[in-house]
Design an enzyme around this catalytic site. Structure first.
Site, PDB file in Angstrom:
ATOM      1  N   HIS A  95     -85.138  18.368 -16.621  1.00 56.63           N
ATOM      2  CA  HIS A  95     -84.868  16.925 -16.719  1.00 56.63           C
ATOM      3  C   HIS A  95     -85.670  16.342 -17.876  1.00 56.63           C
ATOM      4  O   HIS A  95     -86.519  17.014 -18.471  1.00 56.63           O
ATOM      5  CB  HIS A  95     -85.230  16.232 -15.396  1.00 56.63           C
ATOM      6  N   LYS A 112     -74.054  17.497  -3.281  1.00 58.92           N
ATOM      7  CA  LYS A 112     -75.097  16.708  -2.609  1.00 58.92           C
ATOM      8  C   LYS A 112     -74.476  15.733  -1.602  1.00 58.92           C
ATOM      9  O   LYS A 112     -75.023  15.513  -0.512  1.00 58.92           O
ATOM     10  CB  LYS A 112     -75.932  15.963  -3.656  1.00 58.92           C
ATOM     11  N   TYR A 170     -72.323  18.878  -9.158  1.00 62.14           N
ATOM     12  CA  TYR A 170     -73.583  18.903  -8.398  1.00 62.14           C
ATOM     13  C   TYR A 170     -73.631  17.727  -7.425  1.00 62.14           C
ATOM     14  O   TYR A 170     -74.017  17.876  -6.255  1.00 62.14           O
ATOM     15  CB  TYR A 170     -74.747  18.838  -9.388  1.00 62.14           C
ATOM     16  N   SER A 209     -79.317  13.409  -3.886  1.00 60.44           N
ATOM     17  CA  SER A 209     -79.683  13.064  -5.260  1.00 60.44           C
ATOM     18  C   SER A 209     -79.083  11.717  -5.651  1.00 60.44           C
ATOM     19  O   SER A 209     -77.961  11.381  -5.249  1.00 60.44           O
ATOM     20  CB  SER A 209     -79.162  14.133  -6.219  1.00 60.44           C
ATOM     21  N   SER A 210     -79.819  10.987  -6.498  1.00 59.82           N
ATOM     22  CA  SER A 210     -79.322   9.674  -6.930  1.00 59.82           C
ATOM     23  C   SER A 210     -78.073   9.793  -7.805  1.00 59.82           C
ATOM     24  O   SER A 210     -77.356   8.811  -7.996  1.00 59.82           O
ATOM     25  CB  SER A 210     -80.416   8.907  -7.681  1.00 59.82           C
ATOM     26  N   CYS A 211     -77.794  11.010  -8.315  1.00 57.65           N
ATOM     27  CA  CYS A 211     -76.575  11.161  -9.123  1.00 57.65           C
ATOM     28  C   CYS A 211     -75.330  11.152  -8.238  1.00 57.65           C
ATOM     29  O   CYS A 211     -74.216  11.170  -8.749  1.00 57.65           O
ATOM     30  CB  CYS A 211     -76.635  12.416  -9.970  1.00 57.65           C
TER      31      CYS A 211
END
Ligand code: GFB
Length: 333
Positions: free
Chosen positions: A174, A135, A131, A102-104
Site C-alpha cells: 500500500h 470481502k 478483492y 475492507s474499506s474498498c
C-alpha cells in the site's frame, strides 16, 4: 482463560492483533497457524485447538497495483480463507468471531463519510472490485451464519491501515509502506527525485495497525450485530500530503514527482466511525509518530533482508522535523 486464535497472524493486522492480545492477562493466544486455504488443515486445527474467540485477519491483500494485476489470486485466496475459517468456527462451537473486511468494499460513488448503509448500493472501484467482492462475501457469510445458526459472527471495516510488519514491496504494498521504502532507497542513493503514483489528490483515512487491533478487542467485547462497524481514524490526508510527511520522516529532501499515468483509485475514502465512537472507542496513535515507528521497524527488519539495499549501515535517527524547503511537487506528466 479464554482461548483466542488470530487467523492470518502473519498479515499486518493479524500481527498487530496477536501482539495486542498477548498483553491481555485473561486470554491464551493460540500461536500456531494452519494453511488457511486448505479446508482440511483449518478444520483439523480448529478441532485440535478449540479456540473460543477468533479474529479473522487472513487472506491475501495489497495495494492498488497488486489489485490491478492479481485480482484472481486476491479474490480466490480471500474466498477460500473466509469460507474455511467461518465454517470450521461454526462446526467447532467458537463463541465469537470477528471478521476484518475492507474499506474498498464501499461503492466508489458512495456518500462520504462512508456509512455501512451504503454497502452494496452501487458499483465498486474498478481497481479493486475482485478483492472487494470477496470481502463483501465475508461479511455476508458471517451474516448468513448468524441468521441461520445464531452464530455470533461480526464484521468490522478498518480504514487504510499501516504499521510494523507491513508489505514494503514496491508494487505489492500500500502507499505508506511502498513510499517509505522508496524514499529510503532514494535517500541512500542520493536520487534527486521520487515518483509518487497518480495525481496526489486522492484522500485516504489512515489508521495505525495497533489502533485497529485495540478496536477489534473492544468490539469482541462490546459489539454483536449483523451490520458491519467501521474502524476509522478521524482525519483524511491527500496522497501528496502523506508523501510529503513520509519524505520528512525518512529524511529525504529531493523532489516528489507525480506520475499521472498510474491510477488514483477512489477519490476519497473516509469512514463514518461515529457508531464506534458512541460505543466508547477512539484511536490513540498520532499519525506522524506512528509513521516514524513504522519506518523504524522497516529499518530494523526489512533493510537487511532487501537485496536491493546497498547501504552498509542505516541510521536509526529518523527525522521528525517539519519540511522547510521549496515546494517539492513536480508534475511529471
Ligand atoms: O495504498 P493504496 O494502494 O490503497 O493507494 P487504495 C492509495 C493511493 O496512493 C492511490 C497512491 O491513489 C495510489 O495511486 N500511491 C502513490 C501509491 N504512490 C503509491 C505507491 O507507490 N504505491 C501504492 N500502493 N499507492 C487499496 C485497495 O486501495 O486499499 C485494496 O486496492 C485495499 O483493495 C486497500 O482495500 C485498503 O486505498 O487506493
Amino acid at each position: 482463560m479464554t482461548r483466542v486464535w488470530v487467523a492470518g497472524a502473519e498479515t499486518l493486522l493479524g500481527r498487530a492483533l496477536r501482539d495486542r492480545l498477548r498483553c491481555e492477562p485473561r486470554l491464551t493466544v493460540i500461536e500456531d497457524e494452519p494453511n488457511l486455504t486448505h479446508r482440511e488443515q483449518v478444520e483439523e486445527f480448529v478441532a485440535e485447538h478449540r479456540p473460543e474467540q477468533v479474529y479473522l485477519a487472513g487472506g491475501l491483500s495489497g495495494g492498488i497495483e497488486m489489485n490491478r494485476s492479481r485480482p484472481a489470486e486476491l479474490m480466490l485466496d480471500n474466498l477460500l480463507v473466509l469460507a474455511h475459517v467461518v465454517e470450521a468456527c461454526y462446526q467447532y462451537g467458537v463463541q465469537k468471531l470477528l471478521y476484518l473486511a475492507s474499506s474498498c468494499s464501499y461503492p466508489r460513488e458512495a456518500a462520504q463519510p462512508l456509512r455501512v448503509e451504503s454497502l452494496m448500493t452501487g458499483p465498486l472501484e474498478p481497481t479493486n472490485a475482485a478483492y472487494a467482492t470477496a470481502k463483501l462475501a465475508g461479511w455476508q457469510l458471517c451474516r448468513a451464519y448468524r441468521q441461520q445458526y445464531g452464530a455470533a459472527f461480526v464484521t468490522a471495516i478498518p480504514a487504510n491501515a499501516f504499521g510494523p510488519g507491513d508489505d514494503f514491496g514496491p508494487t505489492s504494498g500500500h502507499v505508506i509502506p511502498a513510499l517509505l521504502a522508496r524514499f529510503h532507497r532514494a535517500k541512500q542513493k542520493a536520487e534527486p527525485s521520487v515518483t509518487i503514483w497518480g495525481s496526489g489528490t486522492p484522500r485516504r483515512e489512515f489508521i495505525y495497525a495497533a489502533d485497529v487491533a485495540d478496536a477489534c478487542l473492544f468490539l469482541m467485547r462490546h459489539y454483536d450485530d449483523e451490520e458491519p462497524i467501521n474502524i476509522g481514524g478521524s482525519t483524511s490526508w491527500s496522497i501528496a500530503e502523506v508523501a510529503q510527511i513520509l519524505a520528512e520522516v525518512v529524511g529525504y529532501s529531493g523532489e516528489l514527482c507525480f506520475d499521472r499515468s498510474k491510477p488514483d483509485g477512489m477519490p476519497l475514502k473516509m469512514l463514518d466511525s461515529s457508531p464506534l465512537r458512541e460505543l466508547g472507542w477512539q484511536p490513540k496513535a498520532d499519525f506522524r509518530s506512528a509513521l516514524t515507528e513504522t519506518y523504524r521497524w522497516f529499518l530494523q527488519h526489512q533493510v537487511k533482508e532487501d537485496p536491493g539495499h546497498d547501504g552498509p549501515s542505516v541510521s536509526l535517527a529518523v527525522s521528525d522535523s517539519p519540511h522547510r524547503g521549496r515546494d517539492r511537487r513536480c508534475l511529471s506528466q
